[in-house]
Design a protein around this motif. Structure first.
Motif, PDB file in Angstrom:
ATOM      1  N   ASP A  78      53.852  20.114 107.019  1.00  0.00           N
ATOM      2  CA  ASP A  78      55.168  19.945 107.633  1.00  0.00           C
ATOM      3  C   ASP A  78      55.693  18.525 107.462  1.00  0.00           C
ATOM      4  O   ASP A  78      56.908  18.298 107.427  1.00  0.00           O
ATOM      5  N   THR A  79      54.769  17.573 107.354  1.00  0.00           N
ATOM      6  CA  THR A  79      55.150  16.157 107.248  1.00  0.00           C
ATOM      7  C   THR A  79      54.344  15.499 106.141  1.00  0.00           C
ATOM      8  O   THR A  79      53.114  15.622 106.105  1.00  0.00           O
ATOM      9  N   LEU A  80      55.052  14.809 105.265  1.00  0.00           N
ATOM     10  CA  LEU A  80      54.424  14.009 104.214  1.00  0.00           C
ATOM     11  C   LEU A  80      55.074  12.628 104.220  1.00  0.00           C
ATOM     12  O   LEU A  80      56.285  12.508 104.044  1.00  0.00           O
ATOM     13  N   ASN A  81      54.280  11.607 104.455  1.00  0.00           N
ATOM     14  CA  ASN A  81      54.813  10.237 104.483  1.00  0.00           C
ATOM     15  C   ASN A  81      53.724   9.267 104.041  1.00  0.00           C
ATOM     16  O   ASN A  81      52.589   9.664 103.739  1.00  0.00           O
ATOM     17  N   PHE A  82      54.072   7.987 104.026  1.00  0.00           N
ATOM     18  CA  PHE A  82      53.149   6.945 103.571  1.00  0.00           C
ATOM     19  C   PHE A  82      52.591   6.131 104.733  1.00  0.00           C
ATOM     20  O   PHE A  82      52.130   5.006 104.534  1.00  0.00           O
ATOM     21  N   ASP A  83      52.612   6.705 105.930  1.00  0.00           N
ATOM     22  CA  ASP A  83      52.113   5.954 107.091  1.00  0.00           C
ATOM     23  C   ASP A  83      50.626   5.647 106.969  1.00  0.00           C
ATOM     24  O   ASP A  83      50.177   4.559 107.373  1.00  0.00           O
ATOM     25  N   ASN A  84      49.845   6.581 106.436  1.00  0.00           N
ATOM     26  CA  ASN A  84      48.410   6.334 106.297  1.00  0.00           C
ATOM     27  C   ASN A  84      48.128   5.177 105.342  1.00  0.00           C
ATOM     28  O   ASN A  84      47.201   4.386 105.568  1.00  0.00           O
ATOM     29  N   PHE A  85      48.910   5.058 104.277  1.00  0.00           N
ATOM     30  CA  PHE A  85      48.717   3.948 103.346  1.00  0.00           C
ATOM     31  C   PHE A  85      49.029   2.617 104.021  1.00  0.00           C
ATOM     32  O   PHE A  85      48.301   1.632 103.843  1.00  0.00           O
ATOM     33  N   LYS A  86      50.097   2.599 104.787  1.00  0.00           N
ATOM     34  CA  LYS A  86      50.465   1.367 105.485  1.00  0.00           C
ATOM     35  C   LYS A  86      49.409   0.991 106.513  1.00  0.00           C
ATOM     36  O   LYS A  86      48.987  -0.176 106.582  1.00  0.00           O
ATOM     37  N   ASN A  87      48.958   1.968 107.292  1.00  0.00           N
ATOM     38  CA  ASN A  87      47.953   1.689 108.318  1.00  0.00           C
ATOM     39  C   ASN A  87      46.615   1.281 107.698  1.00  0.00           C
ATOM     40  O   ASN A  87      45.934   0.380 108.206  1.00  0.00           O
ATOM     41  N   ALA A  88      46.245   1.937 106.609  1.00  0.00           N
ATOM     42  CA  ALA A  88      44.984   1.594 105.951  1.00  0.00           C
ATOM     43  C   ALA A  88      45.025   0.175 105.403  1.00  0.00           C
ATOM     44  O   ALA A  88      44.054  -0.578 105.496  1.00  0.00           O
ATOM     45  N   PHE A  89      46.157  -0.205 104.830  1.00  0.00           N
ATOM     46  CA  PHE A  89      46.285  -1.546 104.266  1.00  0.00           C
ATOM     47  C   PHE A  89      46.208  -2.607 105.351  1.00  0.00           C
ATOM     48  O   PHE A  89      45.591  -3.670 105.163  1.00  0.00           O
ATOM     49  N   GLU A  90      46.808  -2.348 106.504  1.00  0.00           N
ATOM     50  CA  GLU A  90      46.834  -3.338 107.570  1.00  0.00           C
ATOM     51  C   GLU A  90      45.521  -3.368 108.346  1.00  0.00           C
ATOM     52  O   GLU A  90      44.992  -4.449 108.647  1.00  0.00           O
ATOM     53  N   GLN A  91      44.971  -2.204 108.686  1.00  0.00           N
ATOM     54  CA  GLN A  91      43.772  -2.164 109.515  1.00  0.00           C
ATOM     55  C   GLN A  91      42.535  -2.686 108.793  1.00  0.00           C
ATOM     56  O   GLN A  91      41.624  -3.238 109.419  1.00  0.00           O
ATOM     57  N   SER A  92      42.472  -2.474 107.487  1.00  0.00           N
ATOM     58  CA  SER A  92      41.285  -2.899 106.742  1.00  0.00           C
ATOM     59  C   SER A  92      41.372  -4.343 106.257  1.00  0.00           C
ATOM     60  O   SER A  92      40.410  -4.840 105.662  1.00  0.00           O
ATOM     61  N   ASP A  93      42.508  -5.007 106.492  1.00  0.00           N
ATOM     62  CA  ASP A  93      42.694  -6.374 105.990  1.00  0.00           C
ATOM     63  C   ASP A  93      42.427  -6.414 104.490  1.00  0.00           C
ATOM     64  O   ASP A  93      41.657  -7.234 103.978  1.00  0.00           O
ATOM     65  N   MET A  94      43.087  -5.514 103.775  1.00  0.00           N
ATOM     66  CA  MET A  94      42.764  -5.265 102.371  1.00  0.00           C
ATOM     67  C   MET A  94      43.064  -6.451 101.468  1.00  0.00           C
ATOM     68  O   MET A  94      42.361  -6.686 100.484  1.00  0.00           O
ATOM     69  N   MET A  95      44.087  -7.223 101.761  1.00  0.00           N
ATOM     70  CA  MET A  95      44.411  -8.364 100.911  1.00  0.00           C
ATOM     71  C   MET A  95      43.268  -9.380 100.892  1.00  0.00           C
ATOM     72  O   MET A  95      42.975  -9.983  99.856  1.00  0.00           O
ATOM     73  N   HIS A  96      42.634  -9.567 102.033  1.00  0.00           N
ATOM     74  CA  HIS A  96      41.512 -10.496 102.098  1.00  0.00           C
ATOM     75  C   HIS A  96      40.368 -10.025 101.209  1.00  0.00           C
ATOM     76  O   HIS A  96      39.761 -10.823 100.474  1.00  0.00           O
ATOM     77  N   TYR A  97      40.078  -8.743 101.251  1.00  0.00           N
ATOM     78  CA  TYR A  97      38.976  -8.199 100.456  1.00  0.00           C
ATOM     79  C   TYR A  97      39.346  -8.109  98.976  1.00  0.00           C
ATOM     80  O   TYR A  97      38.468  -8.212  98.116  1.00  0.00           O
ATOM     81  N   PHE A  98      40.617  -7.922  98.675  1.00  0.00           N
ATOM     82  CA  PHE A  98      41.049  -8.000  97.284  1.00  0.00           C
ATOM     83  C   PHE A  98      40.765  -9.391  96.726  1.00  0.00           C
ATOM     84  O   PHE A  98      40.309  -9.549  95.585  1.00  0.00           O
ATOM     85  N   GLY A  99      41.048 -10.413  97.531  1.00  0.00           N
ATOM     86  CA  GLY A  99      40.765 -11.779  97.097  1.00  0.00           C
ATOM     87  C   GLY A  99      39.283 -12.019  96.872  1.00  0.00           C
ATOM     88  O   GLY A  99      38.886 -12.675  95.897  1.00  0.00           O
TER      89      GLY A  99
END
Length: 298
Positions: free
Chosen positions: A63-84
């Motif tokens: 019923d719902t398809l959105n990109f909220d999970n991608f946004k939350n995953a990127f913020e909660q995991s501190d992904m930019m730090h681990y990318f570095g």
């Protein structure tokens, strides 16, 4: 257009479709779908909120398809730090591995001496040793190696330098083997002419041989980037501080103590796969040409 050309075109149009060819295309299409099915399912799950899948199940019409999970995953995991952290490990490891292995390959392939094959086998044998076999002595060695002022921990353990060194040690043998076989196919007249002109060994390697190895180097760079980027075993054993972990550990930050959102984890896994896709598409032409080197030789 001549008559023979028209006749040939008419024969091609009237050529019957062979059943074997139809079966081959059906098999290839089915294999491609089976290969892509897990990825497509991960994308489908990542686009749905967990509340909907928990109520209706995963095998249901969304019923719902959105990109909220991608946004939350990127913020909660501190992904930019681990990318570095991952870039700090992967980029030096790939460059140093290619540099050292290309020098070994140049030496064993362009110079004739008794132990050149034995030397190549020594480098290649390192890839035959399972990683789990040497983990205990390697762990002890990392703990006992002091590097004051060089690493934040003061030791080889729990440092990006330690991961770079272990990746270089394990991947150099395979790269030296591949590059030596490729360098053997290069004409010896090139190096002989350069030697006659007074070129040094370093110039033979850096300015003559290495530029001709760009397809093989690009193919190896792609493979090394993917292997080192996706590594989790060595980082889990040789890194103790969570902030020093590479990107593969960022997914652990999406798992709670009592509950884990699988849709959120799927979104995080897809985000971590983006850099490897970028590397592959950037080097796709060189990668394919490196894999097909020598395929037209008798």
């Amino acid at each position: 257009m001549s008559a023979p050309t028209l006749a040939t075109g008419a024969l091609k149009k009237r050529a019957p479709v062979r059943p074997a060819r139809v079966l081959l295309h059906v098999f290839l299409a089915g294999t491609a779908l089976a290969w892509l099915a897990p990825l497509l399912w991960a994308v489908f799950s990542a686009l749905r909120p967990y509340s909907e899948t928990s109520d209706k199940g995963y095998v249901s019409w969304p019923d719902t398809l959105n990109f909220d999970n991608f946004k939350n995953a990127f913020e909660q995991s501190d992904m930019m730090h681990y990318f570095g952290n991952t870039l700090l490990i992967a980029v030096p490891a790939v460059l140093v591995t290619l540099f050292l292995s290309s020098m070994v390959a140049f030496y064993v392939s362009r110079f004739d001496f008794r132990l050149n094959l034995a030397l190549l086998l020594v480098f290649t044998a390192g890839n035959l040793l399972p990683q789990q076999v040497i983990i205990t002595p390697l762990y002890r060695m990392y703990l006992l190696t002091d590097l004051p002022g060089i690493t934040a921990s003061g030791k080889l353990y729990d440092s990006a330098l330690g991961l770079v060194l272990i990746h270089v040690a394990f991947q150099s043998g395979f790269c030296a083997f591949v590059l030596s076989n490729y360098m053997r196919s290069l004409p010896h007249e090139l190096t002989e002419a350069a030697l006659v002109d007074g070129a040094s060994v370093w110039r033979l390697y850096w300015q003559i041989t290495l530029p001709l190895c760009k397809p093989a180097m690009a193919a190896l760079a792609t493979l090394l980037s993917i292997w080192i980027y996706n590594d989790f075993f060595w980082a889990l054993v040789l890194i103790s501080t969570g902030e020093n972990m590479p990107i593969t550990s960022a997914l652990n930050n999406l798992s709670g103590q009592y509950f884990t959102d699988p849709n959120l984890v799927a979104a995080g896994a897809l985000l971590t796969a983006i850099p490897t896709l970028v590397v592959y598409f950037a080097l796709q032409r060189q990668f394919v040409s490196g894999l097909t080197l020598g395929s037209n030789k008798g």
